[in-house]
Structures are given as C-alpha cells and as structure tokens.
Design an enzyme around this catalytic site. Structure first.
Site, short mmCIF file in Angstrom:
data_model
loop_
_atom_site.label_atom_id
_atom_site.label_comp_id
_atom_site.label_asym_id
_atom_site.label_seq_id
_atom_site.Cartn_x
_atom_site.Cartn_y
_atom_site.Cartn_z
N GLU A 239 43.11 -81.67 -34.25
CA GLU A 239 42.73 -83.01 -33.62
C GLU A 239 43.90 -84.03 -33.88
O GLU A 239 44.11 -84.20 -34.95
CB GLU A 239 41.23 -83.57 -33.80
CG GLU A 239 41.12 -84.66 -32.93
CD GLU A 239 41.43 -84.49 -31.53
OE1 GLU A 239 42.23 -84.83 -30.82
OE2 GLU A 239 40.38 -84.37 -30.91
N ASP A 315 39.48 -83.49 -26.35
CA ASP A 315 38.98 -84.42 -25.43
C ASP A 315 39.11 -83.79 -24.12
O ASP A 315 39.34 -84.78 -23.19
CB ASP A 315 39.69 -85.57 -25.94
CG ASP A 315 41.41 -85.29 -25.62
OD1 ASP A 315 41.83 -84.31 -25.30
OD2 ASP A 315 42.06 -86.22 -25.86
#
Ligand code: AHR
Length: 516
Positions: A239, A315
């Site tokens: 991430e 995402d």
C-alpha cells in the site's frame, strides 16, 4: 456416503476446527485420503509445513490432491447462463472441454474463481474503489489458453480494467499476522500502471494507508520501487508503495524476470518479509529479498485488512494487466523449504503455451484480418499506398486495389518459425512490421531487428474473439488499430495508442477469407 464426499466434509470440519494440518498429514501419510487423491497439491504441502492455505484459486487445476469441487464459473453471452467448471478428476486439471462445449458459438466471461480451501474465499467481480469506478471488467474465458499437465486449460486474462475481489473473507491474515502467498503468472504479460496484484488488501476498496496491503505485484511500474534492468519485476504491494526490498525505491537484488511461466512469491510476518520467484516450468525459487520491513513509516507493524484482490490495487487502481493461472494464500509464514516443495509441485504441472490451431492461419494461405471492435466490424487491416497500415471498410464491392491491399499471405515467422509473419498481397516481398510502434509494410533489410519487428505470435483473441498477435520482440505489445491506424500497442502505456479503453477488442482480429 461416497468416500470422496466424506473426505470433503472431513476437510470442511477440520478447517472449521482449525486443524487443517491434521488433514494434510493424513493426506500425506496415505489413508483414505491418498487412495482417493490423484496427486498431492500445493495446499497439501503448505498444510504439512504447518502453514495451511486459507485461500486457493486456480482455473487450471485442483490445488489439493483430493479437491474435486468447482474451480471457476463462466457466464455465456448468448443467454446469460452460468456453468461451474471443475477438475477432470479429484486433484486433477480443469475440464476445459466442458467450458468449450458450454461456450460454443458464443463468448463467455469468468464470473467466479472458487476458493478451494473450504473457507469460501471466492473471487468475484471487483466493485468500484477509491481510485476507479466499477464494477470492474470480467476476464474473457478463452483469452489465456494454456496446457497444464498436458491438458488444455484457461488462465485468467487481466486487461487493464479487469478485477476480482473478496472483501468478506475467512482466515486471511489481518494486522501483523504472518502469511504467505504465491501466484503462477504469464511473465510476458504485464503493464506499468497500478497494479496487477494478487493477495491481501483493504476490505473497503479504499487506500487506508501504509501497510494495509500485502500482495504479490508483477509488472514494470516505476511509480514506486524498482529492481535491476527495465522490468518486469516481482514486488510486494504493501500500500502506497510497490517494494522490491527494504529501500522504498531501487533494490539491486530484485532482477527483471522473463519466464513465460513465472512463480512469484511474497510472504510477510512481524518485521520480516520476503520476495521469491522462479521459472514455473523448471528449477527452484530464488530469494530476491528476505529481511526487515521497509524503512518507511507505517509498514512495521503491518495493518493488513484481509480482503483478497486479483488484477487490481487495494483502492481498485486498475491500470495494469497480467495473466493468472493459480495462486494461494496461507495462514502463517511458510518456510523456504515448504515453498521449494510447492515450486517442485508447480514444475510438475509442466505449464505450456497452447498452440493456436486454426486452418485460417495456415502458412502459405492468404487471409484478411478483420477488426472486431463494435465500431469497426466492417473494417480490415490494409496497406496504404505509402506503406503505412490502417483499417478501413472493405467488402466484395470495394475497388480491386483496396481488396488486394487488405490481403496478407501467412508466412512462418521471420524471427521465430513457431510464430507468423504477414506478407502484403499488394506489395509482395514486403512484410507487416512495426517501427516506432506504428505498423508499416517493408521489404526485409536482412537485419535481426527487421525479422523481429515483422514476427508476431498468435494467441486467442483478448476479447474472446479471433486472434491477438503478440510482438516477438515486445511481448507485452500486440497488433492494434487505434483511430483507424495500425499500431503495436500495450494495454496501457506511454503512447496514445496504448490507451486501455477498448484495448482487448482493438487487439482481437478475425482471420478471415481474403477479399481478393
Ligand atoms: O501500493 C500501490 C498502490 O497504491 C495500491 O495498490 C493502491 O491501493 C494505491 O493506489
């Protein structure tokens, strides 16, 4: 009750009681389990190593020696009906013929990739996320043909925009808990956008911060970390960063990889993680990184959330591409020895490219290459008088010069006789080639570069129709029409014609009767 059914129920009961390793030991020790199992699967090996699979996904084979449930589901376009595709036998390879029969005369999409671990961690169409709308595209069911164990099978072809996800999982690592994962991928199909991943991600489709993911990444993105050469690289998506080692940028021990069939491994535990990879067809795994968490804030301890993604970022960033054949996620940090045994099991599959067989691509025959994108189904690939290449409407009433300009004689590939070259019917001796990633016809100048620029390897069409033609020297790029002009294009990239919109359709061609 059939022994096989009892075994499946026993597996579910053991999974529920958290004693998967007991079952694995039974499988390996040879009681009822081995009398039913055709093979030992990767998940039996992980279980015996004390790090059982908590998710196991494959469209090519069963990943447990005793697994005989559904591998994946396809949905056909003609009537919207769905069909589960299972293995040919317990522990065996996918029954691709069942898919072929069900999808005959229409097209199919892969709608579900079932979790074989018994935990219900199936992958389905990914929803919209913080980075991109959704739902994401589903993979055409025939776009990644392959042979596994000598049997025809299909992988999951992820074009930019395609994505699968499960936000409500069971048993997947959360927080700083240890886990392992591997994926067998097509090492020649990749992109530079964010992010072709398989593994652990956020449960709300949003970027919730550093350390909230832990997934295998494959591609040549330079947005975050890199390794040596020009890529592609196996990295870890943790991430807000693709990591090739402890440094957030360049790490010299993470090499570019080029195996057609690639085993990519990532594992992570408290202040410890590793990247490993190897040729899925033969040999072992190399360790590209093993050590402490990255030297940036937020990654130690980790904040894993336990969703599973395939083909996208946490995402829902969906600007990259790749092909997935099989992969698992484990509970616990697998030992290198366990992973090495899994790699040997993968080697034994003998993954092979599936030869494209079609009388329409016979060497020596003259064909036309017809566009399949909805805009342009009346168009064929044709040579212009200045030697550039375009698509334009051609039919039986077109002037003879245009009909001939849309003719191509199929030749054995100039640089690789297992692939093809296309000689212009309008300009015999001139071959379809790319130069500056645009298409032209030109006579050979005898150089190796020309031969390579004029050689294309046919594959099943990316959209599920016809053929796609892969460049032999730029294996991530294919013959494409874009704005009615002929190009060599990647699925996302720096040239305008690499635009991901309609890429699968624009790179899928029907090889049809010539117009003259
Ligand atoms: O870490 C790289 C990417 O950054 C993630 O996959 C995505 O969630 C974010 O955009």
């Amino acid at each position: 009750m059939a022994a096989r059914t009892r075994l499946r129920r026993a597996r579910r009961a053991l999974l529920a009681s958290g004693t998967t390793a007991v079952l694995a030991a039974a499988l390996l020790a040879g009681t009822e389990a081995t009398s039913q199992a055709a093979t030992q699967g990767p998940c039996d090996i992980y279980a015996a190593g004390g790090t059982p699979c908590v998710a196991a996904h494959s469209t090519t084979r069963a990943l447990y020696g005793a697994y005989d449930g559904a591998l994946y589901q396809v949905r056909r376009a003609s009537d919207g009906a769905t069909r589960d595709i299972g293995p040919l036998s317990a522990g065996g390879y996918a029954n691709a013929a069942a898919q072929d029969t069900f999808c005959a005369a229409t097209t199919c999409l892969i709608t579900v990739v079932y979790d074989q671990s018994g935990r219900g961690n199936d992958l389905t169409q990914a929803p919209a996320g913080g980075a991109a709308g959704g739902p994401d595209d589903l993979a055409p069911a025939t776009a990644a043909p392959v042979k596994a164990g000598g049997h025809p099978a299909y992988g999951i072809y992820v074009a930019a925009g395609t994505g699968y996800r499960n936000n409500h999982t069971s048993g997947i690592a959360t927080g700083d808990q240890p886990e392992g994962m591997y994926a067998v991928l097509d090492g020649t199909h990749f992109g530079g956008g964010c992010c072709f991943d398989y593994g652990n991600a956020e449960t709300n489709n949003l970027d919730t911060g550093n350390g909230h993911m832990e997934a295998v990444y494959f591609g040549d993105s330079r947005i975050w970390g890199t390794g040596t050469g020009n890529g592609p690289w196996v990295m870890a998506d943790l991430e807000n960063g693709l990591f090739s080692g402890a440094d957030v940028g360049y790490n010299a021990n993470d090499p570019s990889v080029s195996h057609r069939f690639l085993t990519a491994v990532v594992k992570g535990g408290p202040n410890q993680w590793a990247i490993r990879a190897g040729n899925a067809r033969s040999g072992g795994l190399s360790t590209f990184y093993s050590g402490a968490r990255p030297n940036a804030s937020g990654y130690n301890p980790m904040h894993k959330e336990g969703a599973i993604i395939l083909g996208i970022g946490g995402d829902n960033s969906k600007s990259s591409s790749g092909t997935f054949y099989e992969g698992v996620m484990t509970s616990g940090y697998p030992s290198d020895a366990t992973e090495n045994a899994v790699q040997a099991n993968i080697n034994a599959v003998g993954y092979q490219t599936a030869p494209v067989t079609s009388s329409s691509l016979t060497v020596g025959s003259r064909i036309s290459l017809r566009a399949t994108t909805a805009c342009c189904t009346a168009d064929s690939l044709r040579r212009n008088t200045d030697g550039t290449v375009a698509i334009s409407p051609i039919n039986a009433a077109s002037p003879a010069a245009d009909r001939t300009a849309a003719g191509w004689t199929v030749r054995a590939g100039l640089a690789d006789s297992s692939c093809l070259s296309f000689e212009s019917a309008a300009a015999p001796g001139q071959y379809l080639r790319h130069s500056g990633f645009q298409l032209y016809t030109a006579a050979s100048n005898g150089t190796a570069l020309f031969m390579q620029d004029a050689t294309f390897c046919p594959q099943a069409g990316h959209s599920g129709q016809g053929f796609s033609f892969q460049s032999v020297n730029y294996p991530n790029k294919y013959l494409r029409h874009y704005a009615y002009t002929g190009y060599l294009a990647g699925d996302g990239g720096s040239n305008t014609w690499d635009n991901a919109t309609s890429w699968s359709e624009d790179t899928s061609w029907l090889a049809a009767q010539p117009w003259s």
